[in-house]
Write an enzyme that holds these catalytic residues in place. Structure first.
Site, mmCIF file in Angstrom:
data_model
loop_
_atom_site.group_PDB
_atom_site.id
_atom_site.type_symbol
_atom_site.label_atom_id
_atom_site.label_comp_id
_atom_site.label_asym_id
_atom_site.label_seq_id
_atom_site.Cartn_x
_atom_site.Cartn_y
_atom_site.Cartn_z
ATOM 1 N N GLU A 33 0.916 -1.351 -0.064
ATOM 2 C CA GLU A 33 0.083 0.005 -0.073
ATOM 3 C C GLU A 33 0.794 1.317 0.124
ATOM 4 O OE1 GLU A 33 -2.680 -3.321 1.357
ATOM 5 O OE2 GLU A 33 -0.458 -2.810 1.893
ATOM 6 N N GLN A 50 -8.253 -2.210 -0.228
ATOM 7 C CA GLN A 50 -8.981 -3.318 -0.305
ATOM 8 C C GLN A 50 -10.131 -3.390 0.938
ATOM 9 O OE1 GLN A 50 -7.831 -7.739 -0.153
ATOM 10 N NE2 GLN A 50 -8.377 -7.045 -2.362
ATOM 11 N N PHE A 51 -9.577 -2.881 2.275
ATOM 12 C CA PHE A 51 -10.131 -2.535 3.502
ATOM 13 C C PHE A 51 -9.616 -1.215 4.080
ATOM 14 C CE2 PHE A 51 -11.178 -6.988 2.908
ATOM 15 C CZ PHE A 51 -12.280 -7.144 3.103
ATOM 16 N N ALA A 52 -10.235 -0.437 4.515
ATOM 17 C CA ALA A 52 -9.588 0.791 5.223
ATOM 18 C C ALA A 52 -8.804 0.522 6.252
ATOM 19 C CB ALA A 52 -10.754 1.654 5.939
ATOM 20 N N ASP A 53 -8.894 -0.800 6.946
ATOM 21 C CA ASP A 53 -7.937 -1.043 7.842
ATOM 22 C C ASP A 53 -6.516 -1.173 7.423
ATOM 23 O OD1 ASP A 53 -10.050 -2.779 9.968
ATOM 24 O OD2 ASP A 53 -10.709 -2.387 8.107
ATOM 25 N N PHE A 54 -6.442 -1.692 6.043
ATOM 26 C CA PHE A 54 -4.970 -1.839 5.490
ATOM 27 C C PHE A 54 -4.381 -0.601 5.323
ATOM 28 C CE2 PHE A 54 -6.789 -6.151 3.647
ATOM 29 C CZ PHE A 54 -6.892 -6.565 4.883
ATOM 30 N N HIS A 84 -10.806 -5.668 9.583
ATOM 31 C CA HIS A 84 -11.509 -5.669 8.424
ATOM 32 C C HIS A 84 -12.941 -4.657 8.798
ATOM 33 C CE1 HIS A 84 -9.300 -9.133 7.342
ATOM 34 N NE2 HIS A 84 -9.290 -8.708 6.069
#
Length: 658
Positions: free
Chosen positions: A397, A419-423, A464
């Site tokens: 990222e 892919q997910f805001a967490d990442f 996630h």
């Protein structure tokens, strides 16, 4: 030192000599000025000038170079007027950062130089983005990016090399191996024999070059440039060199063994090249003295210009006006034709119509091409727009966000899908330190939208399900959008893409397929920074965004006796404070509902703003309702307990009864 002139003419050799002498003489002057207290800090490149000079001489002037903080030869090699450099180092207005950043922490589109940030690694990913834009244009241009041996330990280095190799980008990755990362020697930095060996793991050709031999540098770069135009690809170059001064002047060199200093002093790139030219009858003593005299005169004249320039006067207006690039919103109104679609369909349509509208728009993300993304939002995009504009990325990222910045620098628009805001945590640094600060630092836009699928309610667990908008709402230079309805999602995403500033665009995953609305089929835009008043009443003001808006609507439906103003913020930065204050002044009571945990969330700032600006209108305390101050759990019973939704109704009734 063995010099091989190959087919270079005497004129070319003398030109290289002029180029390498100039930064050396400027450096010698700067060392005097820093001792006199006329310059606050200096990162000396004495001893390694041949690398910057040779590379800059070999590249075309419209090819981007991304240097480090001891690569003065890049800046002089691009013929930047010296008074502008001196003004930059003194924090004057004629510099490149209006006094906001120092030394070489700046860029200039005019001279195609993109300066570093202190975190070092992200500029390698920026080079990838610049090179990607060149490759898309098929213009045959090469990009050169510098780093030191210390920064090769950073994850950004490895991510950038991997991306460049996978995408076959024409990037020259330049490692200046000068022996020390500040005071840490190379044997404490890495275990491989040569840093060039790291290229093997990425399927990349690499070379080791004598960084003190300007002819070796220049001829090898010229050779590679010609080859890379014919066959675009990245190349890793390790230049063996040494810096004869400290990391910066205050550091000194006491940690360096004297025998090492003596050994490298014999390899001085300027002295050895001068001796070679004199021994071969190319450089006369008179010409050398004349050249040096002219350069010293130029230095003194330009220093006088910078010294006579007034100091910068600080004003709030000047500072705040440059945090974001000015942008005139274009309101585009659709026809009356609508279709009843889901939230996720609105996003997909906005992306598709924006790709059709902007042929310089590129989308990057994991699994977004043939697979269509984790949530199928880009399904079918490859067929319509091609893999050149819908790009699957490796799982890296940070470098992808940096590449988005590079695309923006080189005339493209970029969308990066997390892919997910967490990442986004692994791409956090370039967002908050590169995208957010670039316009403020040197007036360069960051035309990048980062899409953030977020939120709980789907039992996806701690990695996630976060709604992490507060990580970014406090960072000046970023815009943050968080819609609750399909209509807003489509119009606001189109506007976010049009806006030349960096936008974090939050998309609540639970709303993707559960919320339907009649949405215009045409392309349209909605202004950022404007809240929507969904319901009107005099009892209380409810402020929310994202899924919280739907929780509030459900609560009001179940309690028809409550007459509330329901304000959907839609945009968290910029924040519609006018709408907030107007409603609070009308109702006298306010409750703020957010899905994020309580402490440090945006509700806290909104509450404080209301207390400061609307205190005399309040008939009760400002109430906040948020999720628990814990990570978000997986099991449904635990997640239900965590979420703010289950506590909102009671809190609302308590406030009304106050």
């Amino acid at each position: 030192m063995n010099f091989d002139r190959k087919n270079l003419t005497d004129e070319q050799l003398l030109d290289l000599y002029k180029r390498i002498v100039k930064p050396r003489l400027i450096e010698e002057k700067m060392l005097i000025l820093i001792r006199q207290g006329k310059v606050s800090k200096w990162f000396s490149g004495i001893g390694q000038e041949a690398i910057a000079v040779g590379i800059t001489a070999a590249l075309d002037k419209d090819e981007y170079i991304l240097p480090m903080h001891r690569n003065l030869g890049v800046f002089t090699g691009r013929d930047i007027p010296l008074y502008r450099l001196f003004s930059q180092w003194q924090g004057k207005a004629n510099g490149f950062t209006k006094g906001r950043d120092r030394s070489f922490h700046f860029g200039t589109q005019e001279y195609k130089i993109i300066g570093m940030i202190s975190h070092l690694g992200p500029q390698l990913g920026v080079a990838d983005g610049i090179a990607l834009a060149n490759k898309l244009r098929k213009n045959g241009k090469v990009t050169a990016v510098f780093t030191g041996e210390g920064a090769t330990s950073e994850g950004d280095f490895h991510e950038a090399l991997n991306i460049a190799s996978v995408w076959e980008l024409p990037v020259l990755f330049v490692i200046e191996n000068n022996g020390y990362g500040l005071s840490t020697p190379t044997n404490e930095q890495y275990r491989c024999e040569n840093l060039a060996d790291k290229g093997v793991g990425y399927g990349m050709e690499s070379y080791i070059i004598d960084g003190n031999n300007i002819l070796d540098v220049y001829t090898k770069i010229a050779e590679l440039k010609k080859s890379m135009v014919e066959r675009p690809r990245p190349v890793l170059l390790e230049f063996k060199t040494f810096r004869m001064r400290g990391h910066e002047e205050a550091s000194g060199t006491k940690y360096v063994p004297q025998e090492l200093m003596d050994m490298w002093a014999i390899k001085d790139p300027v002295d050895n090249f001068r001796k070679y030219l004199k021994d071969h009858g190319i450089l006369s003593l008179d010409y050398d003295e004349t050249l040096r005299s002219e350069i010293k005169k130029e230095i003194d004249e330009h220093l006088a210009i910078a010294n006579n320039e007034p100091e910068i006067v600080a004003t709030y207006e000047a500072e705040l006006n440059d945090v974001y690039k000015s942008y005139e919103f274009e309101a585009i109104t659709p026809s009356d034709k609508t279709e009843n679609i889901r939230f996720i369909d609105a996003l997909s349509t906005a992306l598709r119509q924006s790709m059709e509208r902007h042929d310089n728009l590129v989308i990057m993300g994991q699994d977004i091409a043939e697979y269509g993304g984790a949530f199928k939002i880009t399904d079918g995009f490859v067929k319509q727009f091609g893999k050149e504009r819908v790009i699957n990325t490796p799982i890296c990222e940070s470098a992808v966000v940096s590449a988005g910045m590079g695309l923006s620098i080189n005339g493209y628009k970029a969308i990066v899908e997390m892919q997910f805001a967490d990442f986004v945590s692994t791409g956090f640094n370039p967002i908050v330190n590169l995208l957010a600060k670039s316009h403020y630092r040197w007036l360069e836009k960051a035309d990048v939208v980062v899409r953030m699928p977020c939120g709980g309610g789907t039992q996806a667990g701690p990695f996630h399900s976060q709604t992490n908008e507060a990580w970014f709402t406090k960072t000046p230079g970023l815009k943050v959008v968080y819609p609750a309805f399909p209509y807003d999602a489509k119009g606001l995403l189109a506007s976010a893409i049009n806006d030349p500033n960096p936008v974090l665009y939050f998309e609540h995953k639970q709303l993707y397929r559960s919320v339907y609305q009649d949405v215009p089929t045409d392309y349209y835009t909605l202004p950022l920074g404007k809240a929507a008043l969904l319901k009107e009443g005099n009892d209380v003001t409810i402020i929310s965004f994202g899924a919280g808006v739907h929780w509030a609507l459900e609560t009001l439906k179940n309690n028809p006796e409550i007459a509330a103003d329901l304000l959907d913020l839609r945009t968290l930065q910029p924040l519609d404070t006018d709408a907030i204050y107007a409603s609070v002044r009308k109702t006298g009571k306010v409750i703020i509902l957010q899905e994020d945990s309580m402490f440090g969330g945006i509700a806290s700032d909104i509450s404080a703003m209301i207390m400061e600006n609307c205190f005399k209108y309040l008939d009760g305390p400002v109430k906040r309702v948020a999720s628990l101050d814990s990570p978000i759990p997986f099991t449904k019973a635990l997640e239900d307990q965590y979420m703010a939704k289950g506590r909102f109704e009671n809190a609302l009734k308590e406030l009304i009864a106050y």
